[in-house]
Motif scaffolding. Structure first.
Motif, PDB file in Angstrom:
ATOM      1  N   PRO A   3       0.830  -1.218   0.000  1.00 19.58           N
ATOM      2  CA  PRO A   3       0.000   0.000   0.000  1.00 19.58           C
ATOM      3  C   PRO A   3       0.866   1.271   0.000  1.00 19.58           C
ATOM      4  CG  PRO A   3      -0.573  -1.472   1.828  1.00 19.58           C
ATOM      5  CD  PRO A   3       0.695  -1.982   1.239  1.00 19.58           C
ATOM      6  N   PRO A   5       1.615   4.979   1.589  1.00 18.53           N
ATOM      7  CA  PRO A   5       1.509   5.378   3.004  1.00 18.53           C
ATOM      8  C   PRO A   5       0.153   6.007   3.320  1.00 18.53           C
ATOM      9  CG  PRO A   5       3.560   6.177   2.032  1.00 18.53           C
ATOM     10  CD  PRO A   5       2.720   5.662   0.903  1.00 18.53           C
ATOM     11  N   PHE A   6      -0.304   5.768   4.534  1.00 19.99           N
ATOM     12  CA  PHE A   6      -1.534   6.409   5.020  1.00 19.99           C
ATOM     13  C   PHE A   6      -1.396   6.581   6.520  1.00 19.99           C
ATOM     14  CE2 PHE A   6      -2.331   1.788   4.559  1.00 19.99           C
ATOM     15  CZ  PHE A   6      -2.579   1.442   5.882  1.00 19.99           C
ATOM     16  N   SER A   7      -2.225   7.433   7.094  1.00 18.65           N
ATOM     17  CA  SER A   7      -2.190   7.567   8.544  1.00 18.65           C
ATOM     18  C   SER A   7      -3.289   6.701   9.143  1.00 18.65           C
ATOM     19  CB  SER A   7      -2.309   9.025   8.984  1.00 18.65           C
ATOM     20  OG  SER A   7      -3.542   9.528   8.543  1.00 18.65           O
ATOM     21  N   TYR A   8      -3.145   6.437  10.424  1.00 17.31           N
ATOM     22  CA  TYR A   8      -3.961   5.425  11.091  1.00 17.31           C
ATOM     23  C   TYR A   8      -4.619   6.003  12.328  1.00 17.31           C
ATOM     24  CZ  TYR A   8      -4.803   1.138  13.848  1.00 17.31           C
ATOM     25  OH  TYR A   8      -5.355   0.129  14.603  1.00 17.31           O
ATOM     26  N   ARG A  10      -7.071   4.734  15.489  1.00 14.03           N
ATOM     27  CA  ARG A  10      -7.755   3.616  16.150  1.00 14.03           C
ATOM     28  C   ARG A  10      -8.964   4.185  16.887  1.00 14.03           C
ATOM     29  NH1 ARG A  10      -3.683   0.588  19.291  1.00 14.03           N
ATOM     30  NH2 ARG A  10      -3.103  -0.235  17.257  1.00 14.03           N
ATOM     31  N   LEU A  31     -11.837   0.804   8.459  1.00 10.88           N
ATOM     32  CA  LEU A  31     -11.265  -0.540   8.377  1.00 10.88           C
ATOM     33  C   LEU A  31     -12.028  -1.423   9.361  1.00 10.88           C
ATOM     34  CD1 LEU A  31      -8.844  -2.483   7.498  1.00 10.88           C
ATOM     35  CD2 LEU A  31      -7.744  -1.738   9.601  1.00 10.88           C
ATOM     36  N   VAL A  38      -8.005  -4.081   2.561  1.00 19.22           N
ATOM     37  CA  VAL A  38      -6.544  -4.223   2.527  1.00 19.22           C
ATOM     38  C   VAL A  38      -6.049  -4.781   1.179  1.00 19.22           C
ATOM     39  CG1 VAL A  38      -4.485  -5.096   3.696  1.00 19.22           C
ATOM     40  CG2 VAL A  38      -6.438  -4.310   5.051  1.00 19.22           C
ATOM     41  N   ASP A  53      -9.587   2.513  12.092  1.00 17.04           N
ATOM     42  CA  ASP A  53      -9.737   1.124  12.536  1.00 17.04           C
ATOM     43  C   ASP A  53     -10.815   1.042  13.614  1.00 17.04           C
ATOM     44  OD1 ASP A  53      -9.424  -1.448  13.447  1.00 17.04           O
ATOM     45  OD2 ASP A  53      -7.296  -1.252  13.968  1.00 17.04           O
TER      46      ASP A  53
ATOM     47  N   MET B   1       4.527   9.295  12.560  1.00 12.56           N
ATOM     48  CA  MET B   1       3.905   8.434  11.545  1.00 12.56           C
ATOM     49  C   MET B   1       3.833   6.987  12.022  1.00 12.56           C
ATOM     50  SD  MET B   1       2.529   8.946   8.609  1.00 12.56           S
ATOM     51  CE  MET B   1       1.770   7.837   7.459  1.00 12.56           C
ATOM     52  N   VAL B   3       3.579   3.788  14.533  1.00 14.94           N
ATOM     53  CA  VAL B   3       2.725   3.515  15.688  1.00 14.94           C
ATOM     54  C   VAL B   3       3.338   2.349  16.462  1.00 14.94           C
ATOM     55  CG1 VAL B   3       0.391   2.844  16.406  1.00 14.94           C
ATOM     56  CG2 VAL B   3       0.701   4.226  14.345  1.00 14.94           C
ATOM     57  N   GLU B  19       5.011   1.130  10.604  1.00 17.30           N
ATOM     58  CA  GLU B  19       4.278   2.024   9.711  1.00 17.30           C
ATOM     59  C   GLU B  19       2.872   1.447   9.555  1.00 17.30           C
ATOM     60  OE1 GLU B  19       5.304   3.983   5.860  1.00 17.30           O
ATOM     61  OE2 GLU B  19       7.130   2.805   6.168  1.00 17.30           O
ATOM     62  N   PRO B  20       1.841   2.282   9.494  1.00 18.15           N
ATOM     63  CA  PRO B  20       0.477   1.748   9.366  1.00 18.15           C
ATOM     64  C   PRO B  20       0.298   0.847   8.153  1.00 18.15           C
ATOM     65  CG  PRO B  20       0.397   4.066   9.959  1.00 18.15           C
ATOM     66  CD  PRO B  20       1.843   3.738   9.698  1.00 18.15           C
ATOM     67  N   ARG B  21       1.044   1.081   7.093  1.00 21.32           N
ATOM     68  CA  ARG B  21       0.807   0.285   5.885  1.00 21.32           C
ATOM     69  C   ARG B  21       1.484  -1.088   5.912  1.00 21.32           C
ATOM     70  NH1 ARG B  21       4.495   2.385   0.909  1.00 21.32           N
ATOM     71  NH2 ARG B  21       6.286   3.156   2.070  1.00 21.32           N
ATOM     72  N   ILE B  62      -3.095  -9.566   4.273  1.00 18.20           N
ATOM     73  CA  ILE B  62      -4.161  -8.562   4.263  1.00 18.20           C
ATOM     74  C   ILE B  62      -4.615  -8.242   5.687  1.00 18.20           C
ATOM     75  CG2 ILE B  62      -4.936  -8.883   1.888  1.00 18.20           C
ATOM     76  CD1 ILE B  62      -7.210 -10.652   2.968  1.00 18.20           C
ATOM     77  N   LEU B  64      -3.267  -5.763   8.734  1.00 21.72           N
ATOM     78  CA  LEU B  64      -2.296  -4.708   9.016  1.00 21.72           C
ATOM     79  C   LEU B  64      -1.720  -4.937  10.413  1.00 21.72           C
ATOM     80  CD1 LEU B  64      -4.257  -1.587   7.673  1.00 21.72           C
ATOM     81  CD2 LEU B  64      -2.383  -2.814   6.535  1.00 21.72           C
ATOM     82  N   VAL B  66      -0.435  -2.913  12.413  1.00 18.95           N
ATOM     83  CA  VAL B  66      -0.831  -1.851  13.333  1.00 18.95           C
ATOM     84  C   VAL B  66      -2.179  -2.144  13.995  1.00 18.95           C
ATOM     85  CG1 VAL B  66      -1.994  -0.435  11.564  1.00 18.95           C
ATOM     86  CG2 VAL B  66      -0.962   0.667  13.540  1.00 18.95           C
ATOM     87  N   SER B  67      -3.052  -2.859  13.299  1.00 21.62           N
ATOM     88  CA  SER B  67      -4.375  -3.130  13.864  1.00 21.62           C
ATOM     89  C   SER B  67      -4.357  -4.369  14.764  1.00 21.62           C
ATOM     90  CB  SER B  67      -5.412  -3.282  12.753  1.00 21.62           C
ATOM     91  OG  SER B  67      -5.234  -4.512  12.100  1.00 21.62           O
TER      92      SER B  67
END
Lengths: 276, 161
Positions: A3, A5-8, A10, A31, A38, A53, B1, B3, B19-21, B62, B64, B66-67
């Motif tokens: 992917p 880049p993106f910010s996240y 929660r 998400l 994804v 998220d 950026m 996390v 990184e989130p991605r 699929i 992430l 980060v999640s």
């Protein structure tokens, strides 16, 4: 591929997620289980700045058994339906449908809310919810609203959701105990998206029939004339003609082959329900 | 950026900035050097990256990272001492379930989950349940035989996964 880049973010609650959506101004996306989003991010097909998220919002995982309906939080997974870890008011149709979505590893994470929000015309829940006359509870900055599943889907990947709204729950009315369902799906490979699918609900005791055909390049088609013809006792070719004509009248410009396929699938869905 | 996430991988407590991605698969392979988890299609179709997340199989490509803060991850490396997985691995060896081996880690994770949930699955049931794991050598006959053989052995030994 990977992917961009993106910010996240929660989300801590539904309201927090809605606030983040509003702040994202159309470039933020929810998400849920991530089983469609994804892959689309990996293929760089989903342009966004922020992923919100919602997986930590526990209320979205709950299911409630009410007198006339069952309410499923948006994050109830396909596997939870398949394993009957949530109540069922559909005489077993929802667990059956869930068990046919993609593959077990996907069903463990994919959610009913995420599937409906994407509104892939060939996805299983969309046709199922329209057939079961379910409704969606939607949260937005102005509060909550309910919309019937049939009105929620506008077209392929197109829904009634505003850019700062999200699905909070799905409500499915308890179906009559005497109702029987039929399900028929054509897919090239086990677990693939449907080429065509039909769900028929028949309740002989109440002289009721409902027929919905999905994977029709747009919103699922509710075939009311065909259901009535079925109740009137039409069978075989006499019924086929009604189904075919009603599909044609939908104006989807089906090729001859697809029209035949959808007609056959609808017939088999009805036969499945009638045989039970 | 970036996390910070904390999660358990094969029993070890891990804390890292991601990184989130970053996908779980890349996190496992690149950050933790757990390279048994393979990446085939990277969009959730081939099943090579299947790992256990909180006790259930999931696609690491699929998901992430980060999640998955707080999650419990188990890769095929984490099953080194697992008795049931030992039987499944041996069955793959005996019944020619291994060819090039690329799809094998995902096959093993899915097979163990299948045997745990449906120990009595027949050929059709096994094929249906394993349809989310692709073998580009097309060695499905051997894979189905391996899983059936492992399920029978585990059942006769009273050792369910």
């Amino acid at each position: 591929m990977k992917p961009a880049p993106f910010s996240y973010h929660r989300a801590t609650s539904v309201d927090d997620a809605v606030a983040a959506l509003t702040q994202g101004a159309g470039m933020a996306r929810i998400l849920a289980g991530g089983q469609s989003l994804v892959p689309m991010l990996n293929l760089r097909l989903a342009p966004l700045d922020t992923v919100i998220d919602i997986s930590r919002v526990d209320s979205l995982r709950q299911a409630h058994d009410d007198a006339d309906s069952v309410r499923y939080g948006a994050l109830v997974t396909h596997a939870a339906f398949e394993d009957r870890r949530v109540p069922d008011g559909s005489n077993g149709l929802m667990p059956f449908v869930a068990g046919q979505i993609a593959y077990r590893a996907v069903r463990n994470r994919g959610t009913i809310g995420g599937s409906l929000a994407l509104a892939d015309p060939a996805a299983d829940w969309l046709t199922t919810l329209v057939a079961l006359e379910g409704k969606l509870l939607i949260a937005g900055p102005e509060g909550r609203r309910a919309v019937a599943a049939a009105d929620f889907v506008i077209g392929s990947y197109l829904t009634d959701l505003a850019e700062n709204e999200m699905i909070e729950a799905v409500v499915v009315p308890r179906r009559s105990a005497t109702e029987r369902w039929g399900h028929y799906k054509v897919a090239r490979k086990t677990g693939e998206y449907a080429e065509s699918m039909a769900i028929a609900l028949v309740d002989k005791a109440r002289n009721y029939a409902r027929l919905v055909v999905g994977a029709t390049d747009g919103a699922p088609l509710v075939l009311e004339q065909a259901a009535q013809a079925f109740l009137d006792g039409r069978t075989d070719d006499a019924l086929r003609v009604v189904i075919r004509d009603e599909l044609l009248a939908a104006g989807r410009e089906f090729s001859a082959a697809r029209l035949t396929m959808h007609t056959t699938v609808a017939m088999r869905g009805l036969k499945g329900a009638a045989a039970k | 950026m970036k996390v910070t996430i904390s999660l358990t991988v094969n029993g070890a407590q891990i804390r890292r900035d991601v990184e989130p991605r970053t996908s779980l698969a890349d996190f496992l392979r690149e950050e933790l050097r757990l390279t048994a988890t393979h990446l085939g299609c990277e969009h959730g179709v081939c099943g090579a990256c299947t790992v256990m997340v909180d006790g259930a199989p999931a696609r690491a490509c699929i998901a992430l990272a980060v999640s998955l803060d707080g999650a419990e991850i188990r890769t095929v490396e984490g099953f080194a001492e697992d008795a049931a997985m030992g039987v499944i691995k041996e069955a793959f060896h005996q019944e020619h379930g291994l060819q090039c081996g690329f799809c094998t880690p995902g096959m093993l994770i899915s097979a163990r989950d299948l045997i745990a949930r449906h120990p009595e699955a027949d050929d059709v049931g096994i094929r249906r349940a394993m349809s989310g794991n692709l073998c580009r050598c097309t060695g499905y006959q051997g894979i189905v035989r391996s899983i059936k053989s492992a399920a029978r052995q585990l059942s006769s030994q009273g050792k369910q996964p």
